[in-house]
Design an enzyme around this catalytic site. Structure first.
Site, short mmCIF file in Angstrom:
data_model
loop_
_atom_site.label_atom_id
_atom_site.label_comp_id
_atom_site.label_asym_id
_atom_site.label_seq_id
_atom_site.Cartn_x
_atom_site.Cartn_y
_atom_site.Cartn_z
N TYR A 11 0.90 -1.14 0.14
CA TYR A 11 -0.16 -0.28 -0.04
C TYR A 11 0.82 1.21 0.04
O TYR A 11 0.91 1.90 -0.89
CB TYR A 11 -0.91 -0.12 1.24
CG TYR A 11 -1.78 0.99 1.62
CD1 TYR A 11 -2.31 1.89 0.44
CD2 TYR A 11 -1.81 1.49 2.90
CE1 TYR A 11 -3.04 2.88 0.81
CE2 TYR A 11 -2.79 2.55 3.17
CZ TYR A 11 -3.45 3.37 2.11
OH TYR A 11 -4.00 4.36 2.39
N TYR A 141 4.47 -6.94 17.03
CA TYR A 141 4.74 -5.90 15.86
C TYR A 141 5.33 -4.74 16.11
O TYR A 141 6.36 -4.36 15.78
CB TYR A 141 3.11 -5.56 15.32
CG TYR A 141 3.40 -4.43 14.33
CD1 TYR A 141 4.02 -4.33 13.09
CD2 TYR A 141 2.39 -3.27 14.37
CE1 TYR A 141 4.17 -3.40 12.30
CE2 TYR A 141 2.64 -2.13 13.53
CZ TYR A 141 3.55 -2.37 12.49
OH TYR A 141 3.70 -1.23 11.57
N ASN A 170 -1.81 6.45 11.24
CA ASN A 170 -2.82 5.67 10.45
C ASN A 170 -2.77 5.92 9.22
O ASN A 170 -3.42 6.97 8.70
CB ASN A 170 -4.10 5.64 11.38
CG ASN A 170 -4.31 4.74 12.64
OD1 ASN A 170 -3.43 5.17 13.52
ND2 ASN A 170 -4.95 3.68 12.52
N HIS A 187 -8.38 -3.12 8.46
CA HIS A 187 -8.28 -1.53 8.97
C HIS A 187 -9.62 -0.93 8.90
O HIS A 187 -10.76 -1.22 7.99
CB HIS A 187 -7.53 -0.70 7.92
CG HIS A 187 -5.94 -1.51 8.13
ND1 HIS A 187 -5.39 -1.94 7.22
CD2 HIS A 187 -5.07 -1.07 9.26
CE1 HIS A 187 -4.04 -2.30 7.51
NE2 HIS A 187 -3.86 -1.72 8.98
N LEU A 188 -9.79 0.09 9.77
CA LEU A 188 -11.16 0.81 9.74
C LEU A 188 -11.76 1.35 8.34
O LEU A 188 -12.60 1.04 7.92
CB LEU A 188 -11.20 1.95 10.84
CG LEU A 188 -12.47 2.60 11.28
CD1 LEU A 188 -13.18 1.52 11.60
CD2 LEU A 188 -12.26 3.90 11.91
N PHE A 206 -14.95 -2.07 17.15
CA PHE A 206 -14.41 -2.56 18.37
C PHE A 206 -14.11 -1.90 19.85
O PHE A 206 -13.06 -1.14 20.15
CB PHE A 206 -13.01 -3.39 17.91
CG PHE A 206 -12.98 -4.11 16.75
CD1 PHE A 206 -13.92 -5.09 16.76
CD2 PHE A 206 -12.23 -3.74 15.79
CE1 PHE A 206 -14.07 -5.96 15.68
CE2 PHE A 206 -12.45 -4.57 14.42
CZ PHE A 206 -13.08 -5.85 14.60
N ARG A 219 -7.61 7.84 16.59
CA ARG A 219 -6.72 7.62 15.85
C ARG A 219 -6.31 8.95 15.24
O ARG A 219 -7.02 9.88 14.87
CB ARG A 219 -6.73 6.67 14.87
CG ARG A 219 -6.83 5.10 15.65
CD ARG A 219 -5.42 4.73 16.39
NE ARG A 219 -5.45 3.35 16.99
CZ ARG A 219 -5.98 3.26 18.20
NH1 ARG A 219 -6.45 4.33 19.03
NH2 ARG A 219 -6.07 2.10 18.66
N1 UDP Z 1 -11.49 -0.75 14.20
C1 UDP Z 1 -12.83 -1.02 14.42
N2 UDP Z 1 -13.49 -1.60 13.33
C2 UDP Z 1 -12.84 -2.13 12.28
C3 UDP Z 1 -11.33 -1.84 12.22
C4 UDP Z 1 -10.73 -1.05 13.06
O1 UDP Z 1 -13.51 -0.31 15.17
O2 UDP Z 1 -13.46 -2.84 11.42
C5 UDP Z 1 -10.98 0.25 15.21
C6 UDP Z 1 -9.75 -0.20 15.77
O3 UDP Z 1 -10.11 -0.91 17.10
C7 UDP Z 1 -9.03 1.05 16.13
C8 UDP Z 1 -9.32 1.82 14.84
O4 UDP Z 1 -10.51 1.46 14.33
O5 UDP Z 1 -9.61 1.51 17.34
C9 UDP Z 1 -8.26 1.89 13.91
O6 UDP Z 1 -7.88 0.43 13.75
P1 UDP Z 1 -7.29 0.07 12.21
O7 UDP Z 1 -7.06 -1.24 12.26
O8 UDP Z 1 -7.49 0.94 11.37
O9 UDP Z 1 -5.72 0.75 12.76
P2 UDP Z 1 -4.37 0.62 13.83
O10 UDP Z 1 -4.90 1.59 14.70
O11 UDP Z 1 -5.02 -0.88 14.59
O12 UDP Z 1 -3.02 0.62 13.32
#
Ligand code: UDP
Length: 327
Positions: A11, A141, A170, A187-188, A206, A219
């Protein structure tokens, strides 16, 4: 400059490739296509399918291309997966970097831009976070990336390397030609937009019981084109250094979903799930160091622009690069 990009089919790497080529650099993409996509590699770049953990493959790519600098994107980058399979992360992210650093040393290549992460900090004591925040990773990670940073610190001291360590917050958004395509997608923002497209029924949130104004995690979403620009500036940075890359603004999961409803004009149903292990409530960058020392100023800081660009990509390519069966 001749720049070798590991992970240039991924990406962020694919978009950095595009930008380097636009500026007239020569690019070799070195990628095992484990998670990247051949179609994500700009046609103007040279391409070698190879793995950073395999010294022979690195060796022949370096011998043929003779890079003057390396951008190291090749890594696994999912907190949750790393909690389940730590060895996979130390192998890809740390052992892979060690092989790469040794190959660089043998070929007298000292300049490296390293994709690091805000996950090196763990849950921060103070927000926004600058680079003086203590590092205390809470996942394999984050640990594997911190170990990589430290390795490069020693190679700087003992072998004259010039590492620039970029701690991304992010990454999101898209360029006109390249965007985010992971399988499975965790990812969100892509999940929110896939829901808007009808590709999944609802977005799982989540946790809505965090100590944040609306209870969902906050974030710092940074446009991938702004990240790519930071890599270009890092290439010119003579002194090396460590830089947080974010906008300095935080948005909650709820705010992202609401803005996505406005941008797409579509309903985006949600369902609340338990918290995801390892998610700190609030991660927001202070990127003053990158502004002062690299001259980096994000050009696309608004969440709206980020979502518009990501939405354009997802609508144009609802199946991503269309190569899911082969990785
Ligand atoms: N998140 C969510 N639903 C999803 C994917 C992510 O609620 O389908 C939340 C996740 O718990 C975090 C935020 O969105 O609080 C960003 O998550 P992501 O996986 O995009 O990036 P990270 O911060 O983990 O690198």
């Amino acid at each position: 400059m001749r720049v070798l990009l590991t992970g240039g089919a991924g990406y962020v790497g694919s978009i950095a490739t595009e930008r380097l080529l636009d500026l007239g650099h020569e690019v070799l993409v070195f990628d095992n296509l484990g998670r990247g996509h051949r179609a994500a590699v700009d046609a103007r770049a040279r391409f070698v399918r190879g793995d950073v953990r395999t010294p022979d493959e690195l060796e022949s790519a370096f011998a043929a291309f003779k890079p003057e600098a390396v951008m190291h994107f090749a890594a696994l980058a999912l907190v949750g997966e790393s909690m389940k399979r730590p060895g996979l992360y130390f192998d890809n992210n740390f052992a892979g970097l060690l092989r790469l650093a040794e190959t660089m040393r043998r070929h007298d290549v000292r300049r490296i831009v390293f994709s690091s992460t805000c996950a090196v900090y763990g849950a921060p004591a103070v927000v926004p976070m600058d680079e003086t925040q203590p590092t205390a990773p809470e996942s394999p990670y984050g640990e594997s990336k911190l170990m990589g940073e430290r390795l490069l610190g020693w190679y700087a001291q003992r072998h004259g390397f010039l590492p620039v360590l970029l701690r991304y917050f992010n990454a999101c958004g898209a360029s006109a030609r390249h965007g985010e395509d992971h399988a499975p997608e965790t990812h969100l923002i892509p999940n929110v937009l896939r829901t808007a497209l009808g590709r999944q029924a609802r977005v799982e949130i989540f946790g809505d019981d965090y100590e944040t104004p609306d209870g969902t995690c906050i974030r710092d979403y940074i446009h991938v084109l702004d990240l790519a620009e930071a890599h270009i500036l890092a290439l010119e940075c003579e002194a090396g250094g460590t830089f947080n890359l974010g906008n300095g603004a935080g948005y909650s999961v709820q705010q992202v979903i609401e803005e996505a409803r406005r941008v797409t004009g579509r309903p985006i149903p949600v369902t609340v799930r338990p918290r995801r292990p390892g998610d700190p409530p609030r991660l927001v960058a202070s990127a003053g160091e990158a502004a002062t020392r690299l001259g980096w100023k994000p050009q696309r800081p608004s969440l709206r622009t980020i979502l518009e660009d990501a939405w354009a990509w997802h609508r144009a390519r609802p199946d991503g690069y269309g190569d899911r069966a082969t990785g």
